[in-house]
Design a protein around this motif. Structure first.
Motif, mmCIF file in Angstrom:
data_model
loop_
_atom_site.group_PDB
_atom_site.id
_atom_site.type_symbol
_atom_site.label_atom_id
_atom_site.label_comp_id
_atom_site.label_asym_id
_atom_site.label_seq_id
_atom_site.Cartn_x
_atom_site.Cartn_y
_atom_site.Cartn_z
ATOM 1 N N GLY A 1 0.808 -1.225 0.000
ATOM 2 C CA GLY A 1 0.000 0.000 0.000
ATOM 3 C C GLY A 1 0.841 1.275 0.000
ATOM 4 O O GLY A 1 0.311 2.372 0.164
ATOM 5 N N GLY A 2 2.130 1.126 -0.222
ATOM 6 C CA GLY A 2 3.021 2.289 -0.152
ATOM 7 C C GLY A 2 3.052 3.158 -1.403
ATOM 8 O O GLY A 2 3.641 4.232 -1.408
ATOM 9 N N HIS A 3 2.440 2.666 -2.507
ATOM 10 C CA HIS A 3 2.492 3.439 -3.756
ATOM 11 C C HIS A 3 1.091 3.745 -4.267
ATOM 12 O O HIS A 3 0.145 3.031 -3.946
ATOM 13 C CB HIS A 3 3.202 2.629 -4.855
ATOM 14 N N SER A 4 1.017 4.787 -5.096
ATOM 15 C CA SER A 4 -0.263 5.012 -5.793
ATOM 16 C C SER A 4 -0.134 4.282 -7.131
ATOM 17 O O SER A 4 0.800 4.533 -7.896
ATOM 18 C CB SER A 4 -0.473 6.514 -5.987
ATOM 19 N N LEU A 5 -1.057 3.341 -7.366
ATOM 20 C CA LEU A 5 -0.972 2.510 -8.590
ATOM 21 C C LEU A 5 -2.236 2.721 -9.417
ATOM 22 O O LEU A 5 -3.311 2.261 -9.040
ATOM 23 C CB LEU A 5 -0.901 1.041 -8.188
ATOM 24 N N THR A 6 -2.122 3.437 -10.547
ATOM 25 C CA THR A 6 -3.326 3.662 -11.354
ATOM 26 C C THR A 6 -3.276 2.808 -12.609
ATOM 27 O O THR A 6 -2.198 2.551 -13.153
ATOM 28 C CB THR A 6 -3.447 5.141 -11.769
ATOM 29 N N LEU A 7 -4.465 2.372 -13.045
ATOM 30 C CA LEU A 7 -4.546 1.557 -14.271
ATOM 31 C C LEU A 7 -5.595 2.150 -15.205
ATOM 32 O O LEU A 7 -6.729 2.415 -14.801
ATOM 33 C CB LEU A 7 -4.946 0.111 -13.911
ATOM 34 N N GLU A 8 -5.159 2.389 -16.432
ATOM 35 C CA GLU A 8 -6.086 2.919 -17.449
ATOM 36 C C GLU A 8 -5.920 1.981 -18.641
ATOM 37 O O GLU A 8 -4.816 1.881 -19.192
ATOM 38 C CB GLU A 8 -5.568 4.309 -17.810
ATOM 39 N N ALA A 9 -6.999 1.239 -18.969
ATOM 40 C CA ALA A 9 -6.823 0.240 -20.028
ATOM 41 C C ALA A 9 -8.022 0.182 -20.955
ATOM 42 O O ALA A 9 -9.164 0.356 -20.524
ATOM 43 C CB ALA A 9 -6.574 -1.130 -19.406
ATOM 44 N N ASP A 10 -7.749 -0.068 -22.226
ATOM 45 C CA ASP A 10 -8.802 -0.214 -23.236
ATOM 46 C C ASP A 10 -9.288 -1.665 -23.169
ATOM 47 O O ASP A 10 -8.563 -2.590 -23.550
ATOM 48 C CB ASP A 10 -8.197 0.113 -24.612
ATOM 49 N N ALA A 11 -10.527 -1.835 -22.653
ATOM 50 C CA ALA A 11 -11.044 -3.191 -22.412
ATOM 51 C C ALA A 11 -11.295 -3.957 -23.710
ATOM 52 O O ALA A 11 -11.396 -5.178 -23.705
ATOM 53 C CB ALA A 11 -12.335 -3.107 -21.609
#
Ligand code: ADP
Length: 429
Positions: free
Chosen positions: A287-297
């Motif tokens: 939980g120490g990082h900000s992890l963002t995911l943006e993906a074309d489904a």
């Protein structure tokens, strides 16, 4: 001409017929010109210089001038002929096969090793299209895309046991030069190295599994161990796991290099895979990082799930492991031109420019101690590069010290599948 005119005028005045004599002088002058023109034509038709016609007046200087020009151009022609002969002798003496291709890849000339290595006939194949004689699919594809900076390796059409490195380069207008070198020895050595690494890794797998099993059992009851043994057992278990990971990565690389991964291809749902890997990355990060995911489904990749998982997880886990706590990691999967791009951007320590070209070498690490401490094998980016080349794509790395890194993978349109609503609606891009 002046003297002839004066003489005609004098004779005309003496005989009382000036016009007649003037006419005779002009006709005589024209006949002289005609005669010299005919001599000039005869002389120009000779292949060699021959003896130069001799004349006086204006024709004398015309003959001199033309003679000088012809002599100069003959000298140049002889020099060029000598140069051409020397070039053919040199190209014929080259140990590599050399083939000169003209427009539409028609063979114009080739040397003796081209007969031996490429199976060309001693003289009969001039005028043929090279694609009709070298029919290996890899060569035809290479020819169609106009060659390139890198040579390709194909078996010799004259002897299937020989391996050739074939290189096609363009020169002049619509002309190409094809060279082929016998690399059988190198190819066998490389094959030996691959097999050796694969065999050793395979042999190490079983003893390591046994050791890891015993160590796990011992560490389960670590509380019963004397204090000085407890730490040692934990360390031994960690290092054994690391060795198992190295062996697994080496085997994975060997399988890909030997092309033994064929089969098992399916349209892989990249978004679903990335969502699962992101969850694992959260656990790794604590939980120490900000992890963002943006993906074309809708973008699927036609390939092997285990290869793609290894590719994505290596890049995402690296970002987590090398970015200090509190850092931001952005994962993206999107359409790019004819293909698609997967990228992982972090705001970690970044990588100095001189390391970047070497990062995909096996066991290359910037900080060995740090990589080991984080359980790294030094093989992650080598795997990423191999997987990308299997998919006809490429890995690109951009980074700046102190600002972070961007690892991005370009997938060509041929390996993409568009998902439209349900899985039966998958369509090639
Ligand atoms: P390792 O198992 O050591 O992580 P890799 O092949 O995955 O091996 O990476 C090679 C080296 O590249 C790493 O040791 C590390 O120094 C560097 N590296 C990889 N990813 C990053 C990143 N996101 N930020 C900074 N350095 C990185």
């Amino acid at each position: 001409m002046i003297a002839a005119t004066l003489l005609a005028l004098l004779l005309g005045w003496l005989t009382g017929r000036p016009l007649l004599f003037l006419l005779l002088a002009v006709l005589g002058y024209l006949a002289w010109h005609l005669y010299n023109l005919l001599r000039l034509r005869r002389w120009l038709r000779q292949a060699e210089l021959g003896s130069l016609p001799v004349s006086s007046g204006i024709w004398g200087s015309v003959f001199d001038g033309i003679h000088r020009l012809r002599a100069g151009s003959l000298r140049r022609r002889k020099r060029l002929n000598r140069l051409l002969k020397r070039f053919y002798k040199l190209a014929a003496a080259l140990p590599d096969a050399t083939v000169m291709l003209g427009e539409h890849d028609i063979i114009e000339w080739y040397n003796r090793p081209a007969q031996r290595l490429l199976g060309l006939q001693p003289s009969g194949d001039v005028g043929q299209n090279i694609g009709n004689l070298l029919r290996h699919p890899d060569f035809r594809e290479y020819l169609a895309r106009g060659g390139g900076d890198e040579p390709i390796e194909i078996p010799s059409p004259a002897d299937a046991d020989r391996m050739l490195s074939v290189h096609l380069v363009s020169y002049g207008r619509n002309r190409r030069l094809l060279t082929a070198r016998d690399v059988t020895r190198l190819y066998r050595l490389e094959q030996l190295r691959r097999d050796f690494v694969a065999d050793v890794s395979h042999e190490l797998r079983t003893p390591l599994t046994v050791i890891a099993g015993y160590l796990e059992a011992v560490s389960d009851s670590a509380d019963e161990l004397p204090a000085q043994w407890r730490r040692s057992v934990i360390l031994m278990e960690q290092q054994t796991r690391r060795m198992q990971q190295i062996v697994d990565d080496l085997l994975f690389l060997a399988r890909m290099e030997n092309g033994r991964q064929s089969g098992g291809e399916e349209p892989v749902d990249v978004m679903e895979l990335l969502t699962a890997i992101r969850e694992e990355a959260f656990t790794l990060s604590g939980g120490g990082h900000s992890l963002t995911l943006e993906a074309d489904a809708s973008l699927f990749v036609k390939g092997r799930r285990d290869e793609l998982r290894s590719l994505f997880s290596n890049l995402i886990f690296n970002a987590v492991q090398y970015t200090p706590a509190g850092g931001k990691i952005a994962i993206r999967w999107y359409r790019a031109g004819q293909g698609a791009r997967f990228e992982v951007r972090d705001d970690g320590p970044g990588i100095a420019a001189h390391h970047i070209p070497r990062l995909t070498e096996r066991f290359y690490r910037i900080d060995v101690g740090r990589s080991r401490a984080k359980g790294g094998t030094g093989l992650g980016l080598a795997i990423v590069k191999h997987v990308m080349s299997r998919y006809g794509g490429r890995l690109e790395i951009e980074s700046e010290v102190g600002k972070g890194s961007l690892f991005s993978c370009y997938f060509p349109g041929e390996v993409l599948v568009l998902f439209q609503g349900n899985k039966s609606g998958l369509e090639g891009c």
